[in-house]
Structure formats: C-alpha cells, structure tokens
Design an enzyme around this catalytic site. Structure first.
Site, short mmCIF file in Angstrom:
data_model
loop_
_atom_site.label_atom_id
_atom_site.label_comp_id
_atom_site.label_asym_id
_atom_site.label_seq_id
_atom_site.Cartn_x
_atom_site.Cartn_y
_atom_site.Cartn_z
N GLU A 44 -5.10 0.44 0.10
CA GLU A 44 -4.89 -0.98 0.33
C GLU A 44 -5.06 -1.75 -0.98
OE1 GLU A 44 -3.60 -1.77 2.96
OE2 GLU A 44 -4.65 -1.13 4.78
N HIS A 62 0.83 -1.21 0.00
CA HIS A 62 0.00 0.00 0.00
C HIS A 62 0.86 1.26 0.00
CE1 HIS A 62 -0.06 -0.13 4.64
NE2 HIS A 62 0.33 1.11 4.40
C1 GLP Z 1 1.46 3.48 7.05
C2 GLP Z 1 1.18 4.78 6.25
C3 GLP Z 1 1.92 4.77 4.95
C4 GLP Z 1 3.30 4.19 5.18
C5 GLP Z 1 3.19 2.73 5.49
C6 GLP Z 1 4.50 2.08 5.90
O1 GLP Z 1 0.35 2.84 7.52
N1 GLP Z 1 -0.18 5.14 6.03
O2 GLP Z 1 1.97 6.08 4.40
O3 GLP Z 1 4.10 4.33 4.03
O4 GLP Z 1 2.15 2.45 6.38
O5 GLP Z 1 4.85 2.39 7.20
P1 GLP Z 1 6.33 2.27 7.73
O6 GLP Z 1 7.12 3.29 6.98
O7 GLP Z 1 6.25 2.60 9.19
O8 GLP Z 1 6.77 0.90 7.46
#
Ligand code: GLP
Length: 255
Positions: free
Chosen positions: A137, A132
C-alpha cells in the site's frame, strides 16, 4: 492495446517467450481481475502445445486469517485461476501462509523459498487504483521484503465485491515487498480500464515515490507495462510511446 483481450494476448506472449526459453522458469503470479485475460490467453497457448508443467510459481500475496479453502483466499484463487487452467504442477506453486502461527517467520520462509528456487524469472503484476502492487500500500518501503501489512480502506472496499459483506474482507495480509518484486528478472504489469488511468500515469510519469508503490518499477531494468487505451488515457506522453513502438525494429546498425 485496444482493450483487455489484446492486453492479455500480448502479456501471455511475453510469458510464453520466457517459458519457451526456460521450461523450468519461475513465474511470479498475481491475483485480481487484471491478469485474468493473460491467464486465458496463456491457457490457449498451452492447448496449442506450450509446456507449462515444469514451471514453478510464487504468488504475490495472501490474506491473513482466512482458510486456504475459502474461495477468496489467494491459495484458492491461484489454484482455480492459474494452476488448473494452465496445468501447472501444484507441488511447484507457493502462496504465502496467512494462517501461520508465526507470520513473520512465514514471511522469512517465503523469501527463502523464492531464493532457493533461483529467484523469479518473470513477475506478473496488476495495479490497485491507489497504485499498490501486490498488497504494498502507499508509503510501503521501496526496499521492503515479504511481510505483514494492513490493507488500506480503499483496497478493502475494492475487494469487498469478492466477499459476502465488506466487513468480511480481512484487515491484514502477507505480501512480497517492493524490494522482493524488484529482484525479479523481469516485471510485466497489466492494467485495463479508466479506473486504473490515474495510477498508471502516476507510476510511469510521476516521481519514484512510496505514495505510488508501483512507481518503484521505474528502478527495474526490465519492466514492461501492457495497458489498454482506457488505462493509458491520462498518460501525457502516450503519443511518444506509440511512436517508439512503431519505430521499434527499425534501428539501422552503422547508419
Ligand atoms: C488486489 C491484489 C493485487 C492486484 C490489485 C488490483 O488487491 N492484491 O495484486 O493487482 O488488487 O486488482 P484488480 O486487478 O482486480 O483490479
């Protein structure tokens, strides 16, 4: 890139180029752990004289139903991790309103605000383990706009670490759509670690598919992925990508 620090330094350099050329640039900003090193490196550039005070910013997404001052609301996260360290003007920073009485109207209004600002010059992105981007999603429409979404169970599990209990993770969110993200003039996706390797390989080398929402970036004319060795570990053509980087700048016009 060797690791997260190098990823952040490189991505911050790209953002700095955009802001130096256009001090009133409109940035799309992401939450999550992936862009933190980028913000850190950008804050260092600001300390060294990069002026970010005229920049506007639009967040990608927000949970529905948690107070703006809840520490894990994206209003609070963007303020804490982006606005303060970068010295942005808070009045130029927008986050979708997950507390609006009319969420659909809030989404339309968000799109209108982005358009009124002249569109996003550079959209910074992370990626979820399920591919995502923002909170789009799997099976999100590839031309979707800002709208209400239901978070996938995997995303709620991944984000449970930020909340007291997994049940506290909101069920719904507002997110810029994949079509909204595609409209940004540049897209810059950062990813680190082995947990992102499958998603990176799928979005770069797999088919364009709503099953891996980040694959929509294959349709973007100026998308850059900045990833570390671990996140690159499942790319089949990794050697070729290194080869092209090595030979960049060696084009001989007329040769
Ligand atoms: C989150 C955000 C995204 C992000 C992703 C990955 O839920 N809504 O914008 O890129 O999930 O998160 P992380 O960078 O902490 O792995």
């Amino acid at each position: 890139m060797a690791g997260p620090v190098e990823v952040g330094a490189f991505a911050a350099g790209r953002i700095a180029e955009v802001v130096s050329a256009k001090p009133e640039a409109v940035l799309g900003v992401a939450t999550g752990s992936s862009p933190l090193e980028t913000y850190r490196a950008l804050a260092a550039r600001r300390d060294a004289g990069l002026d970010l005070t005229r920049v506007s910013a639009f967040a990608l997404d927000e949970y529905v139903g948690i107070a703006h001052d809840h520490p894990e609301s994206y209003h609070a996260v963007v303020h804490r991790e982006v606005v303060e360290p970068l010295g942005l003007d808070a009045s130029r920073v927008r986050v979708p309103d997950g507390l609006a009485d009319d969420l659909d109207a809030a989404c339309e209004d968000y799109e209108a605000q982005i358009a009124a600002a002249g569109g996003v010059d550079l959209q910074l992105l992370g990626i979820g383990a399920n591919g995502h981007i923002g909170f789009n999603e799997p099976t999100s429409s590839l031309s979707s706009r800002t709208r209400v979404k239901t978070l996938a169970p995997r995303t709620r599990e991944d984000n449970a670490r930020f909340f007291d209990s997994p049940d506290d993770v909101p069920m719904h969110c507002l997110t810029q759509g994949l079509g909204t993200i595609l409209d940004a003039r540049r897209a810059l996706l950062v990813a680190q670690g082995a947990s992102k390797a499958a998603a990176v390989a799928a979005i770069v080398e797999g088919p364009v598919s709503s099953m891996w929402p980040g694959s929509v970036l294959q349709l973007h004319r100026h998308a850059t992925l900045v990833i570390d060795e671990a996140a690159a570990s499942e790319l089949r053509l990794a050697e070729y990508y290194r080869y092209t980087v090595e030979h960049r700048g060696t084009v001989q016009p007329g040769a």
